[in-house]
Design a protein around this motif. Structure first.
Motif, PDB file in Angstrom:
ATOM      1  N   SER A  51      20.061  34.725  45.557  1.00  0.00           N
ATOM      2  CA  SER A  51      21.327  34.097  45.217  1.00  0.00           C
ATOM      3  C   SER A  51      22.362  35.198  45.036  1.00  0.00           C
ATOM      4  O   SER A  51      22.099  36.361  45.295  1.00  0.00           O
ATOM      5  N   GLY A  52      23.541  34.819  44.606  1.00  0.00           N
ATOM      6  CA  GLY A  52      24.589  35.806  44.420  1.00  0.00           C
ATOM      7  C   GLY A  52      25.944  35.178  44.598  1.00  0.00           C
ATOM      8  O   GLY A  52      26.115  33.959  44.607  1.00  0.00           O
ATOM      9  N   GLY A  53      26.921  36.033  44.748  1.00  0.00           N
ATOM     10  CA  GLY A  53      28.311  35.608  44.844  1.00  0.00           C
ATOM     11  C   GLY A  53      29.180  36.708  44.268  1.00  0.00           C
ATOM     12  O   GLY A  53      28.754  37.861  44.145  1.00  0.00           O
ATOM     13  N   VAL A  78      34.434  41.298  41.984  1.00  0.00           N
ATOM     14  CA  VAL A  78      34.721  40.268  40.985  1.00  0.00           C
ATOM     15  C   VAL A  78      35.398  39.053  41.632  1.00  0.00           C
ATOM     16  O   VAL A  78      36.430  39.183  42.289  1.00  0.00           O
ATOM     17  N   PHE A  79      34.739  37.895  41.480  1.00  0.00           N
ATOM     18  CA  PHE A  79      35.227  36.616  41.992  1.00  0.00           C
ATOM     19  C   PHE A  79      35.458  36.643  43.502  1.00  0.00           C
ATOM     20  O   PHE A  79      36.309  35.920  44.025  1.00  0.00           O
ATOM     21  N   GLY A 109      33.816  30.613  50.967  1.00  0.00           N
ATOM     22  CA  GLY A 109      33.424  31.960  51.354  1.00  0.00           C
ATOM     23  C   GLY A 109      31.938  32.199  51.177  1.00  0.00           C
ATOM     24  O   GLY A 109      31.278  32.799  52.040  1.00  0.00           O
ATOM     25  N   ASP A 110      31.383  31.740  50.069  1.00  0.00           N
ATOM     26  CA  ASP A 110      29.942  31.905  49.839  1.00  0.00           C
ATOM     27  C   ASP A 110      29.135  31.178  50.901  1.00  0.00           C
ATOM     28  O   ASP A 110      28.193  31.733  51.478  1.00  0.00           O
ATOM     29  N   VAL A 111      29.478  29.912  51.135  1.00  0.00           N
ATOM     30  CA  VAL A 111      28.715  29.120  52.107  1.00  0.00           C
ATOM     31  C   VAL A 111      28.773  29.761  53.485  1.00  0.00           C
ATOM     32  O   VAL A 111      27.750  29.916  54.166  1.00  0.00           O
ATOM     33  N   ILE A 215      34.702  28.791  37.538  1.00  0.00           N
ATOM     34  CA  ILE A 215      34.117  30.032  37.031  1.00  0.00           C
ATOM     35  C   ILE A 215      34.746  31.267  37.659  1.00  0.00           C
ATOM     36  O   ILE A 215      34.263  32.380  37.470  1.00  0.00           O
ATOM     37  N   HIS A 216      35.853  31.090  38.383  1.00  0.00           N
ATOM     38  CA  HIS A 216      36.517  32.211  39.036  1.00  0.00           C
ATOM     39  C   HIS A 216      37.891  32.483  38.440  1.00  0.00           C
ATOM     40  O   HIS A 216      38.803  32.943  39.124  1.00  0.00           O
ATOM     41  N   GLY A 217      38.044  32.162  37.154  1.00  0.00           N
ATOM     42  CA  GLY A 217      39.306  32.432  36.494  1.00  0.00           C
ATOM     43  C   GLY A 217      40.390  31.415  36.776  1.00  0.00           C
ATOM     44  O   GLY A 217      41.504  31.547  36.294  1.00  0.00           O
TER      45      GLY A 217
END
Length: 325
Positions: A51-53, A78-79, A109-111, A215-217
């Protein structure tokens, strides 16, 4: 906002190096990449879990690397989503010859980058599959829902299943079962501050709070006058109870990074009472920082309906620093 960092552009690299140096019995680092893997390497014959991000969510995701959970965590800036080549290195580090499952939070972006990395891995002969987590009920359109603190339950249950010797298809099916049923929602009374700019993710005065934060501000989906935590819990649970029926559940009160533990336990006090009064059985309870947003002052509530199988995997041993039983 003051930060206890060196050069802002070296924050993630120095964090990774610090974690590996502090816990050499648990962590290794893929040379040249901000990828943390198990110190004892990929386990032969076991399904790998990656996992990650973006960073800034600690202990997620590197804190969940360890026997019984993740085999590798990919730490983007970060983010910021990690690049496909970083994810590919995580896949290679986790590959024990029986396939690798990627746990991906539902951000574009993650996907995209995790799927591209899976294609690259497939070209190198590594069998890869993935599960997308989208547990944030603050977003009404289910396809657009963000992956937030419920992702931790996917890590734990899928990780325990992989450690028990389940096949890739079996681990994926269980991960999807968790991802399909877990629900979360969060709030904040103070934003977090970006390490490079030093600016807040959003402006918020003393009399306001954000409901439905990510969760990204980012700000929430609704801004309201600040009130006591009893009323805030009612607000969040009203959304969650619409999608999670009474029964046996795991509940997580997750701090967003800047919330004192005393306040999290006060929050849990109200969460527990209101859920039990509504007919829920709190079979497993978790209070603490699991999926944060730097130093944001707030919390999220996560509910996961439980059956005997999922409860067993939640209770299975974990060596991960971020999820000690």
């Amino acid at each position: 906002m003051k930060k206890l960092i060196g050069e802002a552009n070296e924050l993630v690299s120095q964090m990774v190096e610090g974690m590996v140096h502090a816990h050499p019995e648990l962590y290794g680092r893929v040379e040249g990449f901000n990828v943390i893997c198990r110190a004892d390497g990929a386990k032969s014959g076991k399904v790998g879990l990656v996992s990650g991000g973006g960073s800034g969510h600690e202990p997620a995701h590197a804190g969940y690397v360890g026997d019984g959970m993740l085999d590798a965590a990919v730490c983007g800036e970060v983010f910021t989503s990690p690049t496909p080549d970083m994810v590919l290195e995580g896949i290679k580090a986790a590959d024990g010859g029986n396939g690798v499952l990627l746990v991906v939070k539902n951000y574009a972006g993650d996907v995209m980058n995790f799927e591209l990395a899976a294609e690259l891995a497939d070209a190198e002969g590594i069998k890869v599959d993935h599960v997308v987590v989208a547990d944030d009920v603050a977003i009404s359109n289910k396809e657009d829902r963000r992956g937030v603190a419920g992702t931790v339950f996917v890590h734990k249950i899928a990780g325990a299943a992989a450690a028990s010797g389940k096949s890739l298809s079996e681990v994926k099916a269980l991960a999807e079962k968790v991802a399909t049923n877990v629900r979360s929602m969060g709030m904040a009374v103070e934003p977090c501050y970006m390490p490079v700019s030093g600016k807040p993710g959003f402006d918020l005065n003393e009399e306001e709070m954000e409901i439905g934060i990510g969760i990204h501000g980012e700000r929430g989906v609704e801004r309201k006058p600040t009130t006591n935590v009893d009323a805030i819990v009612d607000d969040l649970l009203d959304h969650l109870k619409k999608e999670v029926s009474p029964g046996e559940v795991a509940v997580m009160v997750n701090g967003m990074g800047g919330t004192p533990l005393s306040e999290l336990y006060v929050t849990y006090h109200f969460v527990a009472k209101k859920l039990e009064d509504a007919g829920y059985t709190l079979k497993r309870k978790y209070v603490g920082n699991y999926m944060t947003s730097l130093e944001m002052h707030g919390f999220s509530i996560t509910l996961l309906p439980l059956d005997e199988e999922m409860t067993g995997y939640l209770d299975a041993p974990s060596a991960a620093l971020g999820f000690k039983l």
